[in-house]
Design an enzyme around this catalytic site. Structure first.
Site, short mmCIF file in Angstrom:
data_model
loop_
_atom_site.label_atom_id
_atom_site.label_comp_id
_atom_site.label_asym_id
_atom_site.label_seq_id
_atom_site.Cartn_x
_atom_site.Cartn_y
_atom_site.Cartn_z
N ARG A 133 0.96 -1.41 -0.15
CA ARG A 133 -0.06 -0.05 -0.17
C ARG A 133 0.91 1.06 -0.10
O ARG A 133 0.44 2.41 0.67
CB ARG A 133 -1.03 0.08 1.17
CG ARG A 133 -1.87 -1.12 1.28
CD ARG A 133 -2.85 -1.30 -0.05
NE ARG A 133 -3.62 -2.37 0.15
CZ ARG A 133 -3.26 -3.45 -0.40
NH1 ARG A 133 -2.07 -3.67 -1.29
NH2 ARG A 133 -3.79 -4.70 -0.36
N SER A 142 -11.40 -0.83 3.21
CA SER A 142 -10.61 -0.93 4.30
C SER A 142 -9.90 0.37 5.02
O SER A 142 -9.47 0.84 4.34
CB SER A 142 -9.38 -2.21 4.06
OG SER A 142 -10.17 -3.16 3.41
N GLU A 172 -5.15 2.90 6.45
CA GLU A 172 -4.85 3.05 5.00
C GLU A 172 -5.16 4.06 4.22
O GLU A 172 -4.65 4.45 3.14
CB GLU A 172 -5.38 1.62 4.31
CG GLU A 172 -5.09 1.20 2.95
CD GLU A 172 -5.75 0.15 2.56
OE1 GLU A 172 -6.28 -0.05 1.25
OE2 GLU A 172 -5.46 -0.97 3.33
#
Length: 342
Positions: free
Chosen positions: A165, A241, A338
């Site tokens: 990520r 998420s 995130e």
């Protein structure tokens, strides 16, 4: 043609559905629009926020600067050889629509990334991934505008410095470039990734066999799984998420497994680290289905924070901090967001 507006509501442009305003707003349809913007002296010193699909963003208040929405469209088959297709897409192309475009034409490699919200331009910044596949596995190159000079630069795979990520655009080159297009190297002969999550089980439920397995079947299975687990932002505000899955030393994981034998973990190749699902940690801390006012943790997926209607960005963030604190206290593991906090 570039059109700068004032005092624009950002509620339609963030999937959390947070009420916030932008002091200035501009929509970029072509790289030349941004180059024009650079020469408008009244906006040179104004802080700027680049917006794609608004699906990985938590607004904690009004943005007292200019929000620039990247809306560059277009999909093009650049070239092909015996094994691969090279496909280029504008930064403003809807990600899921791009995946469906490729699946329909038999361009393999993106099917596991079906139904991820957002735009093509945001995908490499975050190195998005799901069900065993990450963007870096199919990435060829991208074009990006220098935010100071307006010059266009091509970035190779190595130059993007992909991680979990992560990319160079979130660190060393943060706020220095705007991605305008991305080129992907896709396969003519698929390599199926069906062992992650519930894909194999879902394919079996769909009646798909080894003989009938296709990239469309994998895409359909991923879509079915995501729809069963994740809330639709059109119905409940969310950004998917909220937290990254933490990576911890193998020794720490094995020590935790003594107390928590059912703790899942995925060893990372060529390292001494294990990736632990953040959703499992959050659920074991009792947060699944929790609600404080209109800020909550989703009832079916503890990794997803939600806005049930009128939650503010600060209320969502306060809940996130409480979740982080409890996971840290219970497991000694730090979980990080995130989503981008603005």
């Amino acid at each position: 043609m570039l059109n700068v507006q004032s005092n624009v509501s950002l509620k339609p442009y963030n999937t959390f559905g947070i009420h916030a305003n932008a002091r200035y707003w501009a929509e970029i349809q072509d790289p030349a629009d941004f180059q024009t913007l650079l020469h408008l002296n009244e906006y040179v010193a104004v802080p700027k926020l680049i917006l794609g699909g608004g699906s990985n963003l938590l607004l904690t208040g009004d943005f007292e600067g200019m929000v620039i929405r990247m809306n560059i469209q277009g999909i093009e088959l650049v070239r092909q050889d015996e094994r691969h297709y090279w496909v280029k897409a504008g930064a403003g192309v809807n990600w899921h629509e791009f995946v469906m475009y490729c699946v329909k034409r038999g361009y393999a490699g993106l099917e596991n990334l079906s139904l991820i919200p957002g735009t093509v331009g945001a995908a490499p910044m975050q190195n998005i991934g799901a069900y065993g596949v990450e963007i870096e596995q199919v990435f060829e190159s991208l074009e990006a505008l220098n935010r100071q000079t307006g010059e266009i630069r091509t970035f190779t795979h190595a130059e993007c410095q992909f991680g979990y990520r992560e990319s160079v655009f979130k660190h060393d080159l943060k706020d220095q470039y705007i991605i305008t297009s991305v080129t992907f190297q896709l396969d003519k002969t698929p390599t199926f990734h069906t062992s992650y999550g519930a894909i194999a089980e879902t394919l079996a439920e769909m009646g798909v066999t080894d003989e009938t397995l296709s990239i469309k079947a994998v895409s359909d299975a991923v879509i079915r799984i995501r729809r069963s687990k994740l809330p639709d932002p059109a119905e409940i505000g969310n950004a998917g998420s909220f937290f990254k899955n933490p990576e911890i030393p193998k020794e720490q994981f094995e020590a935790l497994r003594v107390e928590w034998p059912d703790m899942p973990g995925y060893p990372l190749a060529d390292t001494n680290r294990v990736k632990v699902p953040a959703g499992w940690l959050i659920e074991r801390c009792g947060w699944k289905g929790h609600r404080t006012g209109d800020a909550g943790v989703h009832a079916r997926q503890a990794l997803v924070l939600v806005n049930y209607g009128k939650a503010t960005g600060h209320e969502i963030l306060a809940l996130a901090h409480e979740v982080q604190r409890s996971v840290g206290e219970k497991f000694g593991i730090t979980i990080n967001p995130e989503v981008n906090l603005v």
